[in-house]
Design an enzyme around this catalytic site. Structure first.
Site, PDB file in Angstrom:
ATOM      1  N   GLN A 109      -4.904  -1.688   9.571  1.00  0.00           N
ATOM      2  CA  GLN A 109      -4.382  -2.878   8.918  1.00  0.00           C
ATOM      3  C   GLN A 109      -5.301  -4.094   9.759  1.00  0.00           C
ATOM      4  O   GLN A 109      -4.820  -4.230  10.888  1.00  0.00           O
ATOM      5  CB  GLN A 109      -3.195  -3.167   8.693  1.00  0.00           C
ATOM      6  CG  GLN A 109      -2.908  -4.366   7.839  1.00  0.00           C
ATOM      7  CD  GLN A 109      -3.201  -4.191   6.509  1.00  0.00           C
ATOM      8  OE1 GLN A 109      -3.399  -3.329   5.743  1.00  0.00           O
ATOM      9  NE2 GLN A 109      -3.974  -5.438   6.203  1.00  0.00           N
ATOM     10  N   ASP A 146     -10.884   2.835   4.083  1.00  0.00           N
ATOM     11  CA  ASP A 146     -11.571   1.286   3.793  1.00  0.00           C
ATOM     12  C   ASP A 146     -12.999   1.390   3.650  1.00  0.00           C
ATOM     13  O   ASP A 146     -13.500   0.066   3.162  1.00  0.00           O
ATOM     14  CB  ASP A 146     -11.087   0.620   4.949  1.00  0.00           C
ATOM     15  CG  ASP A 146      -9.998  -0.547   4.665  1.00  0.00           C
ATOM     16  OD1 ASP A 146      -9.650  -0.916   3.540  1.00  0.00           O
ATOM     17  OD2 ASP A 146      -9.383  -1.070   5.563  1.00  0.00           O
ATOM     18  N   LYS A 179       0.875  -1.241   0.231  1.00  0.00           N
ATOM     19  CA  LYS A 179      -0.111   0.224  -0.188  1.00  0.00           C
ATOM     20  C   LYS A 179       0.866   1.341   0.071  1.00  0.00           C
ATOM     21  O   LYS A 179       0.678   2.103  -0.555  1.00  0.00           O
ATOM     22  CB  LYS A 179      -1.101   0.211   1.183  1.00  0.00           C
ATOM     23  CG  LYS A 179      -1.975  -0.916   1.174  1.00  0.00           C
ATOM     24  CD  LYS A 179      -2.786  -1.336   2.355  1.00  0.00           C
ATOM     25  CE  LYS A 179      -4.058  -2.403   2.225  1.00  0.00           C
ATOM     26  NZ  LYS A 179      -4.595  -2.787   3.565  1.00  0.00           N
TER      27      LYS A 179
END
Length: 288
Positions: free
Chosen positions: A100, A123, A56
């Site tokens: 995460q 997200d 990422k």
């Protein structure tokens, strides 16, 4: 019908999305006086998570997004992480925040996700953003299902009037995926591990999305001839000789001979998830 399905190349599409985002960032950076910023919070040393985070951050760098990553030891407390999120919520350099997953067991992931400012929720998993999806309102969308929709669009698969079957009901993929397909005027069936005769349900699908985390669960006899097969699974398996490889939730070799189009693993949905994360960050950068 051809004997081999057309591959849906998520990697190539993700690269073209990143090129487009790079141009947007370059155009916006001068008037805004700063680049977009993404903060990825990682706890502990899960090797898979570490690889995802590196991936990422590399993608961010390619597009011109500044990374404000924070890595906490596995012993980090709920209070420390809550405090870190609160600070990022008010940081004007940061447009997107991501925790995460999975987190160590002593931490409450849901409570932490709920602390993120919904407009910085890269997200797309905050209850406010999921609510916006349910209501069909604009908002940040969950990255993996949004990536699947972009992939279908790029290959001119129109869901209107199609029967879509989503296997899996997680809040990460299955539920938002079903809602997005519904929003695109598909008729949607959701199946899962408790569904009796999964094969019969799967065989009804014009568009079959599989997100269960079970290696090669879906075989050719469960796929309707000419269906579009989207494999969200990423499972590392080790063969008899001790060599490990990544496989999806679909038995690719057999399904490929029945389907009209299919995503490979790796190189299908995975790169699209990262591209949508970058897009969400740039969207909230635009909006702020």
């Amino acid at each position: 019908m051809s004997s081999t399905a057309l591959l849906l190349d998520g990697k190539a599409l993700a690269n073209s999305i990143q090129t487009d985002l790079t141009q947007q960032v370059q155009a916006l950076q001068a008037p805004k006086g700063r680049p977009p910023g993404l903060a990825v919070l990682m706890v502990g040393d899960n090797p898979a998570s570490a690889a995802y985070v590196r991936n990422k951050e590399r993608a961010c760098a390619n597009v011109g997004i500044a990374s404000f990553g924070q890595h906490f030891p596995a012993t980090a407390t709920q209070a420390e992480l809550t405090q870190a999120i609160a600070a990022l919520n008010v940081d004007d350099q940061v447009d997107g925040i991501l925790v995460q997953l999975p987190l160590p067991e002593h931490l409450d992931a849901v409570a932490l996700l709920n602390q993120i400012d919904p407009d910085k929720d890269a997200d797309g998993l905050h209850p406010v953003n999921l609510g916006r999806l349910v209501r069909g309102e604009p908002g940040l969308r969950s990255c993996t299902p949004a990536g699947v929709m972009r992939l279908l669009e790029a290959y001119e698969v129109n869901p209107i009037g199609q029967h879509a079957v989503v296997i899996g009901r997680s809040i990460l993929v299955g539920k938002p995926q079903a809602l997005m397909l519904l929003e695109a005027d598909a008729t949607v069936t959701i199946a899962h591990s408790r569904t009796p005769d999964l094969g019969a349900i799967a065989r009804m699908a014009d568009i079959l999305v599989v997100a269960v985390g079970r290696p090669e669960l879906i075989t050719a006899d469960m796929v309707k001839p000419g269906a579009i097969v989207i494999d969200v699974g990423m499972n590392r398996i080790t063969d008899a000789s001790g060599k490990s490889r990544l496989v999806g939730d679909v038995n690719f070799a057999s399904a490929q001979s029945v389907a009209k189009m299919i995503t490979p693993v790796p190189g299908g949905v995975g790169p699209m998830t990262v591209a949508m994360l970058l897009q969400n960050t740039v969207l909230s950068y635009h909006a702020r």
